[in-house]
Design an enzyme around this catalytic site. Structure first.
Site, PDB file in Angstrom:
ATOM      1  N   THR A  99     -59.761  25.684 -63.499  1.00  0.00           N
ATOM      2  CA  THR A  99     -60.240  24.674 -62.910  1.00  0.00           C
ATOM      3  C   THR A  99     -58.836  23.598 -64.180  1.00  0.00           C
ATOM      4  OG1 THR A  99     -62.468  25.441 -63.070  1.00  0.00           O
ATOM      5  CG2 THR A  99     -61.053  22.828 -62.923  1.00  0.00           C
ATOM      6  N   LYS A 174     -63.130  22.046 -56.329  1.00  0.00           N
ATOM      7  CA  LYS A 174     -63.581  22.060 -56.800  1.00  0.00           C
ATOM      8  C   LYS A 174     -64.367  21.388 -57.735  1.00  0.00           C
ATOM      9  CE  LYS A 174     -64.835  24.388 -60.520  1.00  0.00           C
ATOM     10  NZ  LYS A 174     -65.849  25.640 -60.384  1.00  0.00           N
ATOM     11  N   LYS A 243     -64.038  18.612 -69.484  1.00  0.00           N
ATOM     12  CA  LYS A 243     -63.325  17.943 -68.966  1.00  0.00           C
ATOM     13  C   LYS A 243     -63.288  18.073 -67.171  1.00  0.00           C
ATOM     14  CE  LYS A 243     -62.078  22.598 -68.144  1.00  0.00           C
ATOM     15  NZ  LYS A 243     -61.616  23.036 -67.219  1.00  0.00           N
TER      16      LYS A 243
HETATM   17  P1  NAP Z   1     -63.157  30.264 -72.165  1.00  0.00           P
HETATM   18  O1  NAP Z   1     -64.606  31.529 -72.149  1.00  0.00           O
HETATM   19  O2  NAP Z   1     -63.375  29.452 -73.393  1.00  0.00           O
HETATM   20  O3  NAP Z   1     -61.800  31.026 -72.610  1.00  0.00           O
HETATM   21  C1  NAP Z   1     -61.102  29.934 -72.473  1.00  0.00           C
HETATM   22  C2  NAP Z   1     -59.132  30.897 -72.491  1.00  0.00           C
HETATM   23  O4  NAP Z   1     -58.346  30.347 -72.330  1.00  0.00           O
HETATM   24  C3  NAP Z   1     -59.167  31.993 -73.273  1.00  0.00           C
HETATM   25  O5  NAP Z   1     -58.571  32.991 -72.837  1.00  0.00           O
HETATM   26  C4  NAP Z   1     -59.099  31.645 -74.643  1.00  0.00           C
HETATM   27  O6  NAP Z   1     -57.828  32.003 -75.069  1.00  0.00           O
HETATM   28  C5  NAP Z   1     -57.590  30.824 -73.518  1.00  0.00           C
HETATM   29  N1  NAP Z   1     -57.062  29.494 -74.367  1.00  0.00           N
HETATM   30  C6  NAP Z   1     -57.517  28.437 -74.943  1.00  0.00           C
HETATM   31  N2  NAP Z   1     -56.158  27.807 -75.257  1.00  0.00           N
HETATM   32  C7  NAP Z   1     -54.924  28.353 -75.132  1.00  0.00           C
HETATM   33  C8  NAP Z   1     -54.158  27.649 -75.491  1.00  0.00           C
HETATM   34  N3  NAP Z   1     -54.142  26.820 -76.261  1.00  0.00           N
HETATM   35  N4  NAP Z   1     -52.825  29.271 -75.527  1.00  0.00           N
HETATM   36  C9  NAP Z   1     -53.426  30.179 -74.839  1.00  0.00           C
HETATM   37  N5  NAP Z   1     -54.107  30.974 -73.864  1.00  0.00           N
HETATM   38  C10 NAP Z   1     -55.079  29.123 -74.480  1.00  0.00           C
HETATM   39  O7  NAP Z   1     -63.298  29.625 -70.555  1.00  0.00           O
HETATM   40  P2  NAP Z   1     -64.004  29.990 -69.215  1.00  0.00           P
HETATM   41  O8  NAP Z   1     -65.331  30.302 -68.977  1.00  0.00           O
HETATM   42  O9  NAP Z   1     -63.511  31.556 -69.135  1.00  0.00           O
HETATM   43  O10 NAP Z   1     -63.457  28.946 -68.335  1.00  0.00           O
HETATM   44  C11 NAP Z   1     -61.814  29.310 -67.726  1.00  0.00           C
HETATM   45  C12 NAP Z   1     -61.189  28.504 -67.107  1.00  0.00           C
HETATM   46  O11 NAP Z   1     -62.172  28.294 -65.642  1.00  0.00           O
HETATM   47  C13 NAP Z   1     -61.535  26.819 -67.235  1.00  0.00           C
HETATM   48  O12 NAP Z   1     -60.861  26.186 -66.113  1.00  0.00           O
HETATM   49  C14 NAP Z   1     -63.336  26.781 -66.547  1.00  0.00           C
HETATM   50  O13 NAP Z   1     -63.552  25.049 -66.521  1.00  0.00           O
HETATM   51  C15 NAP Z   1     -63.288  27.613 -65.205  1.00  0.00           C
HETATM   52  N6  NAP Z   1     -64.393  27.773 -64.798  1.00  0.00           N
HETATM   53  C16 NAP Z   1     -65.753  27.971 -65.889  1.00  0.00           C
HETATM   54  C17 NAP Z   1     -66.853  28.563 -65.135  1.00  0.00           C
HETATM   55  C18 NAP Z   1     -67.359  29.203 -66.005  1.00  0.00           C
HETATM   56  O14 NAP Z   1     -68.687  29.255 -64.922  1.00  0.00           O
HETATM   57  N7  NAP Z   1     -67.612  29.118 -67.165  1.00  0.00           N
HETATM   58  C19 NAP Z   1     -67.030  28.335 -63.725  1.00  0.00           C
HETATM   59  C20 NAP Z   1     -65.993  28.227 -62.987  1.00  0.00           C
HETATM   60  C21 NAP Z   1     -64.810  28.046 -63.703  1.00  0.00           C
HETATM   61  P3  NAP Z   1     -58.669  32.787 -76.330  1.00  0.00           P
HETATM   62  O15 NAP Z   1     -59.503  34.379 -76.658  1.00  0.00           O
HETATM   63  O16 NAP Z   1     -57.502  32.592 -77.532  1.00  0.00           O
HETATM   64  O17 NAP Z   1     -59.747  31.434 -77.288  1.00  0.00           O
END
Ligand code: NAP
Length: 299
Positions: A99, A174, A243
């Site tokens: 997102t 979204k 965010k």
């Molecule tokens: P998350 O568990 O925090 O994972 C974030 C990912 O981004 C990890 O692979 C992290 O790598 C990578 N990352 C963060 N900063 C980075 C950087 N500077 N350089 C390279 N890689 C970086 O997040 P998530 O919950 O999977 O969510 C991912 C996306 O989907 C977000 O945009 C969120 O808003 C969206 N989303 C989430 C959900 C939910 O329920 N969780 C639902 C719908 C949509 P590392 O492993 O190295 O930290």
């Protein structure tokens, strides 16, 4: 897709890990990159190639999928000498499922267009459980033809695709969906805090909601344990919803639209972030709301 795509998946966090695993289970050839290398180990065990940089990943794949935190993370994996864009080749496809903001999504699509790369913005509705079970709802922006070509890949991760229009319509939709999720979560937390203040068992809220067919919402059941046990293992980390709330307010502000309730939710989530709760599930806002009650009890 007549020739099976060679998929490069970037971002193996809560959502990306589960989504990439579903692609592997569906038989796609998947290579991965993640900033923290340890998270790639289980994919290496499954026979996936692990790239050392996003550029190396892009050079071995024709379809790149990104599922990272935010625009800063996206810039880190796309731009620069080791970013994926450095190895973009004409005819490839970039599908962003993170997102991001609508403005940044447009910027990305322009970068792709200049490189001859098809671009789709495909953020998802559904959290950790839906990602694990392949039940995400994919909110798609982009051309119908590119979406049609990508749909076998998307269907390995989600059960439905909603085509909202051209880029960045998937992202715009979204934000509309997450506006509701943010408010439902803060509403549950406020309701539980009010119950506690009045000496009512918060469990009764969930019981009464479940008994009313008009209010028996699946999302409430998902957050019930968090609220009642006051435990917040991250399904949707608070910092990500914060965010998103800021993107909602920016998008509305550009059109002089006021979102007063979203603005209040944003302030509450900012308080939670300042309390150090950013990595916890967003339902953790309950702890900020009940702080005064706890202080009174402990006085
Ligand atoms: P998350 O568990 O925090 O994972 C974030 C990912 O981004 C990890 O692979 C992290 O790598 C990578 N990352 C963060 N900063 C980075 C950087 N500077 N350089 C390279 N890689 C970086 O997040 P998530 O919950 O999977 O969510 C991912 C996306 O989907 C977000 O945009 C969120 O808003 C969206 N989303 C989430 C959900 C939910 O329920 N969780 C639902 C719908 C949509 P590392 O492993 O190295 O930290």
């Amino acid at each position: 897709m007549s020739v099976p795509p060679r998929i490069g998946f970037i971002g193996l966090g809560i959502m990306g890990r589960a989504m990439a695993l579903n692609l592997v289970k569906s038989g796609f050839q998947v290579s991965v990159y993640n900033r923290t290398r340890e998270r790639t180990a289980e994919f290496a065990d499954l026979g996936c190639e692990v790239a050392s940089t996003p550029k190396a990943l892009a050079s071995m794949c024709d379809t790149i999928i990104t599922m990272v935190s935010d625009p800063a993370a996206m810039r880190a994996v796309i731009d620069g000498p080791e970013g994926a864009a450095a190895a973009f080749s004409g005819g490839s496809t970039l599908i962003n499922m993170s997102t991001l903001s609508p403005d940044y999504t447009v910027e990305l699509s322009k970068k792709c267009f200049a490189a001859g790369v098809a671009f789709l913005d495909c953020p998802v509705s559904g959290s950790k459980g839906a990602a694990e079970s392949g039940q995400l709802v994919i909110l798609a922006g982009g051309g119908a033809e590119a979406l049609e070509r990508a749909s076998p890949v998307l269907r390995a991760m989600g059960r439905e695709i909603v085509h909202a229009g051209p880029v960045p319509s998937g992202t715009a939709l979204k934000l509309c969906i997450n506006l509701i999720v943010a408010q439902l979560t803060t509403a549950l937390a406020e309701s539980a805090a009010l119950a506690q203040a009045q000496g009512i068992d918060p469990g009764l809220i969930f019981r009464a909601l479940a008994l009313n067919p008009a209010l028996n919402c699946g999302y409430f059941a998902l957050k019930k344990d968090n609220i009642l046990k006051r435990e917040y293992p991250p399904a949707f980390p608070l910092r990500h919803m914060l965010k998103d709330a800021r993107f909602m307010l920016q998008a509305a502000g550009k059109k002089r639209l006021e979102l007063p309730v979203t603005a209040a939710a944003e302030r509450l989530m900012t308080r939670a972030l300042d309390s150090g709760y950013g990595a916890k599930d967003l339902s953790v806002v309950l702890d900020n709301l009940t702080e005064p009650l706890r202080e009174k009890e402990n006085a």
